[in-house]
Design a protein around this motif. Structure first.
Motif, short mmCIF file in Angstrom:
data_model
loop_
_atom_site.label_atom_id
_atom_site.label_comp_id
_atom_site.label_asym_id
_atom_site.label_seq_id
_atom_site.Cartn_x
_atom_site.Cartn_y
_atom_site.Cartn_z
N ALA A 21 46.97 40.35 59.89
CA ALA A 21 47.00 39.23 58.95
C ALA A 21 48.41 39.08 58.38
O ALA A 21 49.13 40.06 58.20
CB ALA A 21 46.00 39.45 57.83
N ASP A 23 50.88 37.61 55.28
CA ASP A 23 50.90 37.24 53.86
C ASP A 23 51.53 35.87 53.70
O ASP A 23 52.47 35.51 54.41
CB ASP A 23 51.71 38.25 53.04
CG ASP A 23 51.08 39.62 53.01
OD1 ASP A 23 49.86 39.72 53.15
OD2 ASP A 23 51.83 40.60 52.83
N THR A 71 44.09 36.52 48.23
CA THR A 71 44.34 37.92 47.87
C THR A 71 44.77 38.09 46.42
O THR A 71 44.85 39.21 45.95
CB THR A 71 45.40 38.54 48.79
OG1 THR A 71 46.62 37.80 48.69
CG2 THR A 71 44.92 38.58 50.23
N ASP A 124 46.14 35.95 52.73
CA ASP A 124 46.33 36.53 54.06
C ASP A 124 45.77 35.49 55.00
O ASP A 124 44.73 34.89 54.72
CB ASP A 124 45.55 37.83 54.25
CG ASP A 124 46.23 39.03 53.62
OD1 ASP A 124 47.42 38.95 53.29
OD2 ASP A 124 45.54 40.05 53.46
#
Length: 128
Positions: A21, A23, A71, A124
């Motif tokens: 994943a 950011d 997130t 993510d």
């Protein structure tokens, strides 16, 4: 012994999936969603997004699907914006230079993963 191998393999694959994943940040935009840069007046629904230069790839991002997960917060206004859900969106548009997020989600997609009052969130994302 076979059980240990299967368990070890599952752990490695899970770690790989989580580490792949990327950011970024997400914002949202509101209807109308057409016309779009990728599909003109073809309605692609509401679980859609616009790609920033970071993923636009000279229109190659058109039609790609991304799984997006909130997130955290980017500001103190809404300190815990995430719903705990993820959403899969299709890239249908371009978010031009100066775009405030890596991915500009439709309002419906954003509200699936976060409180709209946050406006901008940490995410993510991974292509699926």
């Amino acid at each position: 012994m076979e059980k240990h191998f299967v368990l070890a393999l599952a752990i490695v694959l899970c770690h790989f999936a989580l580490s792949s994943a990327i950011d970024g940040t997400a914002t949202y935009y509101t209807p109308p969603y057409t016309p779009s840069s990728c599909f003109g007046y073809d309605n692609k629904g509401t679980l859609i997004a616009a790609a920033s230069d970071q993923i636009w790839d000279n229109r190659a991002a058109c039609g790609r699907n991304y799984k997006v997960t909130c997130t955290g917060a980017t500001n103190q206004g809404v300190p815990h914006p995430c719903t705990g859900a993820s959403v899969v969106v299709q890239i249908v548009d371009y978010c031009p230079a100066g775009c405030r997020g890596t991915i500009d989600l439709s309002q419906e997609a954003f509200s699936t993963i976060a409180d709209l009052n946050a406006g901008k969130i940490e995410i993510d994302y991974v292509q699926v």
